[in-house]
Structures are given as C-alpha cells and as structure tokens.
Design an enzyme around this catalytic site. Structure first.
Site, mmCIF file in Angstrom:
data_model
loop_
_atom_site.group_PDB
_atom_site.id
_atom_site.type_symbol
_atom_site.label_atom_id
_atom_site.label_comp_id
_atom_site.label_asym_id
_atom_site.label_seq_id
_atom_site.Cartn_x
_atom_site.Cartn_y
_atom_site.Cartn_z
ATOM 1 N NE ARG A 1 -3.691 -2.386 -0.006
ATOM 2 C CZ ARG A 1 -3.422 -3.555 -0.594
ATOM 3 N NH1 ARG A 1 -2.295 -3.697 -1.296
ATOM 4 N NH2 ARG A 1 -4.264 -4.558 -0.532
ATOM 5 C CB SER B 1 -9.479 -2.762 3.257
ATOM 6 O OG SER B 1 -9.826 -3.970 2.610
ATOM 7 C CD GLU C 1 -5.903 -0.173 2.583
ATOM 8 O OE1 GLU C 1 -6.452 -0.310 1.465
ATOM 9 O OE2 GLU C 1 -5.502 -1.143 3.257
#
Length: 300
Positions: free
Chosen positions: A175, A225, A295
């Site tokens: 990420r 998410s 996130e």
C-alpha cells in the site's frame, strides 16, 4: 477564502470544465464529504499541467479519481479538486503493453485486457477505484498487486512539470509507492501483461467478482478496507475477535459481513466514521495488543 475571485478567474482561463461548491459526497464511494470550492475536469495531461502550475501557491490541489479510498470532511473544504474521471480514461494496447489514462477504472482496464487476450490484471477486477488511484497506493487483492504489472507511470510534479517513474523508482511496497504522501498527479500508467486464454481470463475475473460479492459489503457505500494489514495478523480477524462486528457510531458501522470494512449504513458523517475508527483501534489495542493503522485517506 479571500482569493476566491482570483482562483475563479484562473480556473476560467484554463480551458477545461470547472465547477464551484461541489459536494464530494457525490464523488466518493463512501458518499461522505462537504463541498469543495472548485473542481476542475481536465481532458488532457496538458490541461492538468496548466492547472497545477496556475494554482500552485494559490490553493491546495487534491487529485480525485473514483474516490474509493477517500474520506472527506463534512464541512466546507479548503482545497480545490482535480478530477480525473470519464474525460480522462483512454486505454490503448500495443502488443502486450496496455496504456491507461489515470481516470480509467480498474474494471475498465481489466475488460480491455480481456478483449485483447492479455492476462495479469485479473486480481484487480472489482476493486472500485481508478487506474491512477491503484498505481498511487499499489492496490492489490487475491495475491496480486499493481507492482506486479506496472511498467511505468507518467505524472505531473508539484510544480506542474511532467515526468515518469519506472522500475525501482516507483518504490512499490505494501500500500505504498513513490507517490505516497506527495502532491504528484499520475496521468498515465503502462502495464506489462502477457498473452493468455481469454476463456481462462474471463473465468478468473468472474470467480474473483463472485468472491467479492459473497464476502464484501458491496450493498453499502464504503471506502474499501478501512485498515492496513498489521504484520503477523489480519485486521478483519482481529476486529471480529474483539466482538466489534456491527458496532456503530451514528450511521457509520463495522460491516456485519466483513469486519475489515466500515460502511455508511445511512447518512453517516466523516465525524461518525472517524469516531468509529478510533473506537475500533482502541478496543483492538486493548484486547490484542495490535495497533491498527488506517488505510483510508482523510482529506479536510
């Protein structure tokens, strides 16, 4: 905003569509967000370059694709938005290389690859984001990541200069990319794919889409998410272990289908979501010792 008239005049001089006081809830998958004072819709990389140069030092500029990993504040926002969407989504295929403008969706890229019998992007089918957003965050799912397929990204730096990162320059990690936390604008992405059997590619795409439908709360607005995967564990498993499925603050709710998602179960506000995120982090920390990291990116 003391310089609103000046910024309006700059936007009008750029030659691309722009709008004022645009609610970001209409442009994010969370369906949350107050009005941005200005939103620009460039149709070419040149128009985007000119916008970055002209607005530099005048107002903060945020790049928006599908708004799928974004949580925007509730009130009036202090930044202008550079929207790379339908008008910035051309896809071309040259042999086993596919060139996608940043506004193309990941699903559109997958379908274009399938149409040319190219494999390597199936993992991203169904991720509700743009190609530019995927390249920015190294999007991944089901064992694949953008770093496995991206050859290079063209971009505009914070001063409005065009450039390109490739290979190790992209600094792809979980990420993360070389663009993370920077004000660059990704304009085009090149994927290195390989020939495959169209029937097998289609079957894999269908399989992964069905898995998403069965396991993820696609019936509710969300930003995907909510938390990154902590080392040595899975966020969803930790949250479920702590009995937090269905926990709510206002209309923000930990999904009862997949606890790694916080969803908008009605008219959730940014404040609701942030309060629920902090509650989940606190309970998980107290009960398991793991520190969850958000996130979803916050813009205010």
């Amino acid at each position: 905003m003391n310089n609103r008239n000046e910024i309006r005049a700059i936007c009008a001089s750029l030659g691309c569509e722009f709008r004022e006081d645009v609610p970001l809830r209409d442009y994010t998958t969370f369906r949350i967000g107050g009005p941005a004072p200005f939103m620009l819709f460039p149709a070419t990389a040149k128009q985007a370059e000119e916008a970055v140069r002209a607005l530099r030092g005048k107002i903060r500029l945020v790049v928006l694709g599908r708004g799928s990993n974004m949580l925007a504040a509730d009130g009036a926002l202090s930044f202008a938005v550079l929207h790379l969407g339908r008008q910035f989504s051309k896809i071309e295929v040259e042999g086993e290389t596919m060139l996608c403008e940043a506004g193309a969706t990941m699903a559109e890229a997958c379908r274009a690859a399938l149409a040319h019998g190219l494999s390597g992007l199936e993992f991203s089918y169904g991720i509700p984001g743009s190609v530019g957003g995927g390249a920015y965050m190294n999007a991944g799912a089901y064992g694949g990541e953008y770093k496995d397929a991206v050859l290079w990204c063209e971009h505009i730096d914070e001063d409005g200069n065009p450039g390109r990162f490739s290979g190790e320059e992209l600094d792809y990690r979980y990420r993360h990319s070389a663009y993370s936390g920077k004000g660059y604008v990704i304009t085009r992405v090149a994927f290195g794919l390989h020939r495959g059997d169209p029937a097998a590619i289609r079957a894999r795409m269908d399989e992964l889409m069905e898995r998403r439908r069965s396991k993820q709360p696609l019936e509710f607005p969300s930003a995907g998410s909510t938390f990154k995967r902590p080392e040595g564990a899975y966020a969803a498993a930790l949250i479920e272990q702590c009995g937090l499925k269905g926990a709510r603050v206002g209309d923000a709710m930990v999904s009862e289908k997949h606890s790694g998602f916080i969803v908008n179960a009605g008219q959730a506000t940014c404040a609701d979501v942030l309060a629920l995120i902090e509650q989940v982090k606190r309970v998980v920390r107290e009960q398991t010792g793991y520190e969850l990291e958000r996130e979803v990116e916050l813009f205010r």
